[in-house]
Design an enzyme around this catalytic site. Structure first.
Site, PDB file in Angstrom:
ATOM      1  N   MET A 122       0.557  -1.302   0.194  1.00 54.65           N
ATOM      2  CA  MET A 122       0.070  -0.056   0.000  1.00 54.65           C
ATOM      3  C   MET A 122       1.108   1.180  -0.095  1.00 54.65           C
ATOM      4  SD  MET A 122      -3.564  -0.645   1.918  1.00 54.65           S
ATOM      5  CE  MET A 122      -2.855  -0.387   3.755  1.00 54.65           C
ATOM      6  N   GLY A 123       1.936   1.101  -0.283  1.00 54.62           N
ATOM      7  CA  GLY A 123       3.122   2.094  -0.400  1.00 54.62           C
ATOM      8  C   GLY A 123       3.478   2.567   0.878  1.00 54.62           C
ATOM      9  N   HIS A 154       8.956   1.173   3.279  1.00 57.22           N
ATOM     10  CA  HIS A 154      10.181   1.254   4.166  1.00 57.22           C
ATOM     11  C   HIS A 154      11.169  -0.098   3.872  1.00 57.22           C
ATOM     12  CE1 HIS A 154       7.857  -2.149   6.397  1.00 57.22           C
ATOM     13  NE2 HIS A 154       7.022  -1.007   6.663  1.00 57.22           N
ATOM     14  N   HIS A 165       9.395  -3.483   3.170  1.00 59.82           N
ATOM     15  CA  HIS A 165       8.617  -3.649   1.945  1.00 59.82           C
ATOM     16  C   HIS A 165      10.034  -4.018   0.987  1.00 59.82           C
ATOM     17  CE1 HIS A 165       5.818  -1.116   3.589  1.00 59.82           C
ATOM     18  NE2 HIS A 165       5.051  -2.067   3.052  1.00 59.82           N
ATOM     19  N   GLN A 184     -10.134  -2.446   2.648  1.00 61.67           N
ATOM     20  CA  GLN A 184      -9.875  -2.925   4.073  1.00 61.67           C
ATOM     21  C   GLN A 184      -9.853  -2.232   5.062  1.00 61.67           C
ATOM     22  OE1 GLN A 184      -5.891  -4.088   1.937  1.00 61.67           O
ATOM     23  NE2 GLN A 184      -5.075  -3.463   3.764  1.00 61.67           N
ATOM     24  N   LYS A 198       5.371 -10.244   9.324  1.00 60.22           N
ATOM     25  CA  LYS A 198       4.743  -9.313  10.431  1.00 60.22           C
ATOM     26  C   LYS A 198       3.204  -9.449  10.140  1.00 60.22           C
ATOM     27  CE  LYS A 198       4.105  -4.937   9.956  1.00 60.22           C
ATOM     28  NZ  LYS A 198       2.686  -4.535  10.658  1.00 60.22           N
ATOM     29  N   ARG A 251       2.883   2.361  10.039  1.00 62.62           N
ATOM     30  CA  ARG A 251       2.175   3.354  10.843  1.00 62.62           C
ATOM     31  C   ARG A 251       3.012   3.543  12.004  1.00 62.62           C
ATOM     32  NH1 ARG A 251      -1.986  -0.485   9.302  1.00 62.62           N
ATOM     33  NH2 ARG A 251      -4.178   1.003   8.937  1.00 62.62           N
TER      34      ARG A 251
END
Length: 290
Positions: free
Chosen positions: A39-40, A43, A46, A70, A156, A194
């Site tokens: 979802m972009g 980090h 990814h 979602q 994760k 987040r």
């Protein structure tokens, strides 16, 4: 096909038609395609998926799409970071193609959805009953559009991995899912988009949950297999940092049902906690590899 001005070497596709033309070219060149769905707000976690894909596949495509299905109405869809130019820049040194569709491109009618019953209704699904339907739906669409040979996901989001493993099996998708270990900061906190929402004080306390998971792992390695002792190890460490625990579960790795004792199948020890308005998750795999 377009190319972002900040990283002109990265091909960026925006439509299903463009992706299918690209996929036909990969097939004509007999290339194995690996998908990394994101979802972009990319980090190092990814990027570790992209690197794993590049190591196994001759062609890698990274989807960047903030999936609206979602998110519940009260969740953070509007404030979820959208950093496409920065994301493409981070990918500029890797051999990838980017698929960055619009919501209309991915959901032209908004009437067809995919659900994986059972696995989607526990753990994260208890407080976020909409979430896994959205994940299963968007990933199904990506699989159908891209037709990857491999799809790479991060440990994760372990329940997501379990849900998608079942989806791939149930829908007979002709691809292999690869689960890549969680990438962490030096203090153990799992990388997450987040984490940027945390204050400095919250960020300093957040790694306590992982310290609890590590303590539980050491107990298991020493022969402890009962649910209460392993879960209490996590809760005790979390309490020291005054974390607001939502749940801690010891689950069967196949059906995610809570278990009292870790047997030869192993277990997933996972949980979620809140820090202010930010909700974080983490897990370890006990006695098995995904």
């Amino acid at each position: 096909m377009s190319k972002d001005t900040t990283a002109s070497n990265v091909p960026v596709l925006h439509t299903v038609h463009q992706v299918r033309l690209w996929r036909e070219q990969q097939r004509a060149e007999d290339k194995k395609v690996g998908l990394v769905a994101t979802m972009g707000a990319l980090h190092e976690g990814h990027l570790s998926l992209v690197q794993a894909a590049a190591a196994q596949c001759s062609s890698v495509i990274v989807s960047i799409f903030v999936n609206p299905t979602q998110f519940a109405p009260h969740e953070d869809l509007d404030k979820y970071p959208r950093t496409l130019s920065d994301d493409i820049q981070k990918l500029s040194k890797l051999p990838v193609t980017v698929f960055a569709p619009s919501a209309t491109e991915m959901y032209p009618r908004k009437q067809s959805f995919v659900e994986v019953l059972g696995l989607s209704e526990m753990l994260e699904g208890v407080t976020r009953p909409h979430f896994f339907r959205g994940v299963a739906t968007v990933v199904s669409r990506l699989f159908n559009i891209i037709e990857p040979n491999y799809a790479f996901f991060g440990q994760k989001d372990i329940q997501q991995c379990c849900v998608l493993r079942a989806l791939i099996q149930d829908m007979h998708y002709n691809l292999k899912m690869v689960v890549v270990p969680t990438v962490r900061d030096s203090d153990g906190l799992a990388l997450s988009s987040r984490n940027v929402y945390l204050t400095a004080e919250q960020r300093a306390r957040a790694p306590a949950f992982y310290r609890g998971l590590c303590r539980a792992q050491k107990l298991f390695d020493s022969g402890v297999v009962d649910r209460k002792t392993l879960i209490d190890a996590v809760k005790d460490e979390a309490a020291k940092a005054d974390l607001d625990i939502e749940y801690v579960c010891l689950s069967n790795p196949n059906d995610l049902k809570e278990i009292d004792t870790v047997d030869s199948q192993g277990a997933i020890l996972s949980g979620a906690w809140r820090m202010g308005t930010t909700r974080l998750i983490d897990n370890i795999l006990i006695g098995f590899e995904f």
